[in-house]
Design an enzyme around this catalytic site. Structure first.
Site, PDB file in Angstrom:
ATOM      1  N   GLU A   1     -14.883 -22.573   9.310  1.00 12.93           N
ATOM      2  CA  GLU A   1     -14.560 -22.557   7.849  1.00 12.93           C
ATOM      3  C   GLU A   1     -13.161 -23.105   7.264  1.00 12.93           C
ATOM      4  O   GLU A   1     -12.496 -23.399   8.015  1.00 12.93           O
ATOM      5  CB  GLU A   1     -14.618 -21.081   7.570  1.00 12.93           C
TER       6      GLU A   1
ATOM      7  N   LYS B   1     -11.403 -21.917  -4.101  1.00 17.49           N
ATOM      8  CA  LYS B   1     -11.941 -21.039  -2.944  1.00 17.49           C
ATOM      9  C   LYS B   1     -13.225 -20.579  -3.194  1.00 17.49           C
ATOM     10  O   LYS B   1     -13.613 -20.065  -4.452  1.00 17.49           O
ATOM     11  CB  LYS B   1     -10.994 -19.807  -2.733  1.00 17.49           C
TER      12      LYS B   1
ATOM     13  N   ASP C   1     -19.138 -11.947   1.778  1.00 14.16           N
ATOM     14  CA  ASP C   1     -19.323 -12.413   3.143  1.00 14.16           C
ATOM     15  C   ASP C   1     -20.351 -11.165   3.909  1.00 14.16           C
ATOM     16  O   ASP C   1     -21.110 -11.533   4.557  1.00 14.16           O
ATOM     17  CB  ASP C   1     -17.965 -11.857   4.145  1.00 14.16           C
TER      18      ASP C   1
ATOM     19  N   LYS D   1     -10.542  -7.806   8.469  1.00 15.78           N
ATOM     20  CA  LYS D   1      -8.906  -7.775   8.251  1.00 15.78           C
ATOM     21  C   LYS D   1      -8.511  -6.466   7.899  1.00 15.78           C
ATOM     22  O   LYS D   1      -9.129  -5.673   7.215  1.00 15.78           O
ATOM     23  CB  LYS D   1      -8.846  -8.863   6.911  1.00 15.78           C
TER      24      LYS D   1
HETATM   25  N1  PSU Z   1     -10.028 -15.355   8.264  1.00 13.31           N
HETATM   26  C1  PSU Z   1      -8.782 -15.481   8.481  1.00 13.31           C
HETATM   27  N2  PSU Z   1      -8.073 -15.985   7.244  1.00 13.31           N
HETATM   28  C2  PSU Z   1      -8.928 -16.058   6.038  1.00 13.31           C
HETATM   29  C3  PSU Z   1     -10.111 -15.691   5.920  1.00 13.31           C
HETATM   30  C4  PSU Z   1     -10.843 -15.448   7.072  1.00 13.31           C
HETATM   31  O1  PSU Z   1      -7.883 -15.459   9.363  1.00 13.31           O
HETATM   32  O2  PSU Z   1      -8.097 -16.482   4.945  1.00 13.31           O
HETATM   33  C5  PSU Z   1     -10.718 -15.951   4.710  1.00 13.31           C
HETATM   34  C6  PSU Z   1     -12.447 -16.172   4.954  1.00 13.31           C
HETATM   35  O3  PSU Z   1     -12.704 -17.460   4.105  1.00 13.31           O
HETATM   36  C7  PSU Z   1     -13.080 -15.030   4.373  1.00 13.31           C
HETATM   37  C8  PSU Z   1     -12.196 -14.797   3.251  1.00 13.31           C
HETATM   38  O4  PSU Z   1     -14.508 -15.301   3.855  1.00 13.31           O
HETATM   39  O5  PSU Z   1     -10.886 -14.783   3.922  1.00 13.31           O
HETATM   40  C9  PSU Z   1     -12.290 -13.257   2.529  1.00 13.31           C
HETATM   41  O6  PSU Z   1     -12.200 -13.341   1.108  1.00 13.31           O
HETATM   42  P1  PSU Z   1     -12.834 -12.194   0.309  1.00 13.31           P
HETATM   43  O7  PSU Z   1     -12.300 -11.022   0.844  1.00 13.31           O
HETATM   44  O8  PSU Z   1     -12.029 -12.577  -1.010  1.00 13.31           O
HETATM   45  O9  PSU Z   1     -14.232 -12.325   0.298  1.00 13.31           O
END
Ligand code: PSU
Length: 291
Positions: free
Chosen positions: A11, A72, A128, A145
């Site tokens: 990604e 993004k 996601d 995360k």
């Molecule tokens: N993994 C990482 N760093 C990141 C991401 C994933 O180590 O920045 C990104 C991915 O692209 C994931 C996004 O889809 O963070 C999640 O964002 P949100 O919580 O706004 O969906």
């Protein structure tokens, strides 16, 4: 792909929004090198000048890393960004969608998005999870995360029928740490075992993704107690600053980086490389089954 060789999707939001320049571009190149060293072909995915791209040149990766204010893009953003001939980093959701269009079955990231803490109030649940429920791509990650509500993230994955496989562990990892405290029902011991689950899931006619949870290597993991305190501080700062919606994850990652004196960035890089290695081996095992 025409020759049946293993390809791994990667990604680009991790490049545009997940890490500061120049470490973001260096990491993207290192992750591609890990995939190659493990015998597969990397395809970093992004939207460049209105085109969906699976496979970027080193110059394109560097430009994405350097650019300020890049969009993004998650799934819902793809059509407007393409129509406007825009450039965007793609989240796990958007990358899965594009990987599926390109026929790439395996994808490596750092950590997936999930249910944010406080979601009962904010309704902030990463797209996601919806993509994992609906798109047949296997995502190798280091868990969700640590900034998220991990039990609720696993609940949503269960509700939506997404298999979650621990890689050599029954403990669901929490990105910077090897164990979130949540147990997993299934652990795979080898890339071949993961490939067997992927093939069986498809044979059953199931159209969802599969999540492979690969813990950060022991030597690179951060102390859970220390990281919890930093995450709590970062969350309080985000709330005080009024950060919302898709700015939340980039803000929290950047704030945790500051609060850990850069240690979270080193951990993030280590886990992304580790996931790329495993994804390449899974792609190789899948190609061997098909070939
Ligand atoms: N993994 C990482 N760093 C990141 C991401 C994933 O180590 O920045 C990104 C991915 O692209 C994931 C996004 O889809 O963070 C999640 O964002 P949100 O919580 O706004 O969906």
């Amino acid at each position: 792909m025409a020759d049946g060789r293993p390809v791994v999707a990667l990604e680009s939001t991790i490049i545009t929004h997940g890490m500061p320049y120049p470490r973001n571009a260096e990491t993207a190149r290192a992750v591609e090198a890990e995939v190659r060293a493990a015998g597969a072909i990397p395809a970093t995915i992004a939207v460049i000048g209105g085109e969906l791209r699976a496979g970027l040149s080193a110059e394109e990766i560097d430009e994405l890393g350097r650019a300020e204010g890049v969009f993004k893009a998650t799934r819902r953003d793809l059509a407007p960004v393409i129509a406007a001939r825009g450039t965007a980093g793609t989240t796990v959701a958007a990358t899965m969608a594009i990987a599926a269009m390109a026929g790439i079955p395996v994808f490596a990231t750092g950590g997936i998005g999930g249910v944010h803490r406080g979601a009962a109030e904010t309704f902030d649940i990463s797209a996601d999870l919806t993509e994992l429920a609906t798109t047949p791509v296997t995502v190798v990650c280091a868990g969700a995360k640590s900034i998220l509500d991990i039990p609720k993230t696993l609940e949503v994955l269960e509700t939506r029928g997404v298999p979650v496989l621990g890689y050599r562990t029954h403990a669901f990892p929490a990105f910077f740490c090897r164990d979130s405290g949540e147990r997993l029902d299934f652990s795979c011991e080898s890339p071949e075992e993961v490939a067997a689950v992927i093939a069986t899931h498809r044979a059953l006619g199931f159209g969802s993704g599969i999540l492979v949870a690969n813990p950060i290597p022991e030597a690179d993991a951060l102390d859970p107690l220390a990281i919890d305190g930093r995450v709590a501080a970062a969350l309080a700062d985000a709330e005080a600053a009024g950060v919302s919606r898709k700015e939340v994850t980039p803000y929290l990652l950047a704030r945790v980086l500051e609060l850990t004196g850069g240690r979270s960035l080193e951990a993030n890089i280590a886990l992304a490389r580790n996931n790329a290695r495993l994804a390449a081996r899974i792609a190789g095992a899948l190609a061997a089954r098909n070939g």
